[in-house]
Design an enzyme around this catalytic site. Sequence first.
Site, mmCIF file in Angstrom:
data_model
loop_
_atom_site.group_PDB
_atom_site.id
_atom_site.type_symbol
_atom_site.label_atom_id
_atom_site.label_comp_id
_atom_site.label_asym_id
_atom_site.label_seq_id
_atom_site.Cartn_x
_atom_site.Cartn_y
_atom_site.Cartn_z
ATOM 1 C CG ASP A 65 7.930 52.275 15.576
ATOM 2 O OD1 ASP A 65 8.815 51.521 15.913
ATOM 3 O OD2 ASP A 65 6.613 52.773 16.013
ATOM 4 C CD GLU A 126 6.384 58.758 18.073
ATOM 5 O OE1 GLU A 126 5.169 59.343 18.403
ATOM 6 O OE2 GLU A 126 6.953 57.934 18.559
#
Length: 367
Positions: A65, A126
């Site tokens: 990520d 997120e």
Amino acid sequence: MLERLTRYRRDLHRIPELDLDLPETTAYIRSVLANLPCEVFSPEGHAVCAYFDCGKPETVAFRSDMDALPICEAVDSDFKSTHPGKMHACGHDGHMAIALGLAEVVAGLKSKLTKNVLIVFQPAEETTGGARLICESGVFKEKNATAIYGFHLWPDLPMGVVASLPGPLLAQSNEITVDFTGKSTHIAKSEDGADALLAMARFVVEADRMLSRLKSEVDPASTLKFGRVTAGTVRNAIAAAGHLEGSLRVFSSEAFNYAWDHLHEIADRISKDLSVGIRITKSEGYPPVINDRKLFEDAEKRIPELQKLPKPLLIAEDFAFYQKALPGLFMLLGTGTGIPLHSDRFNFDERVLVRGVEIYTKLLPLQ
């Protein structure tokens, strides 16, 4: 390797970006990948993928990520965030450095690989679940990916320790919101009103009793907790409205359906008893991270030091979307600091980055 990985991590730590808007981060990643024998592309306009075509029919994928958090960094270092109010407080800078290190290893081993390799640098972990966008792009079908691996740096494990579980590892997360609509009166005439605050109190208590049944009958690792409540205007008036916010964490659709149905039964019962309107809503949330058992067994053979966690964890991760598209294995890599994720002081010893590349390398399909 340590010096190079440290440079990658610190360069990326200085330029944290949020959600899908990652122009400096993706430009940096592309600049490193440009020197390697791989196809670099963006399958959905935000991610960066590195595809090492080894001329094989199948592909193995690895994921990092990229996004940071809207947090003001409290650690004063020479690689501190240069973007005010933004910080890599969850280790994604480390994840990217490990993935870039893996790309360099793959480049050197390309002729010895029995599968092609796809490395995915993903946005919006997120926030909105950027993993789902990658899956919807069709890239895994296009490249015939048959497995995907991912890491998360983990402060609660000793540095360099890698751990996971076969089957359920991380929870499905749904934010639960409950709104109560009653009728306000002075407490001296409470019989003329409909007490939203009382309804809310009963709901919280009964929901907690329901959780006990859920844990004993369906999913012992699940939880439901409420952390925010607002109601009323003054102390001597019945509350006309109430608002309750909480989070449901489970590991199966059966557990979710059990909780969701019983919450509505509780709401209906209280609503009839107290003449208060009750509306329950939820966020879509992330599915549970369910590790493929065959991939876990294979990883145990390749990584003999791979530890089994004592139980699943109640955090959520959008790696779960990949596991709906293809078999996947998610692991935790210890930093040993004990500094919580999302802390404004989050940091780690960069030697763990070398360890991450070593573990990923053991999972490569070599002759």
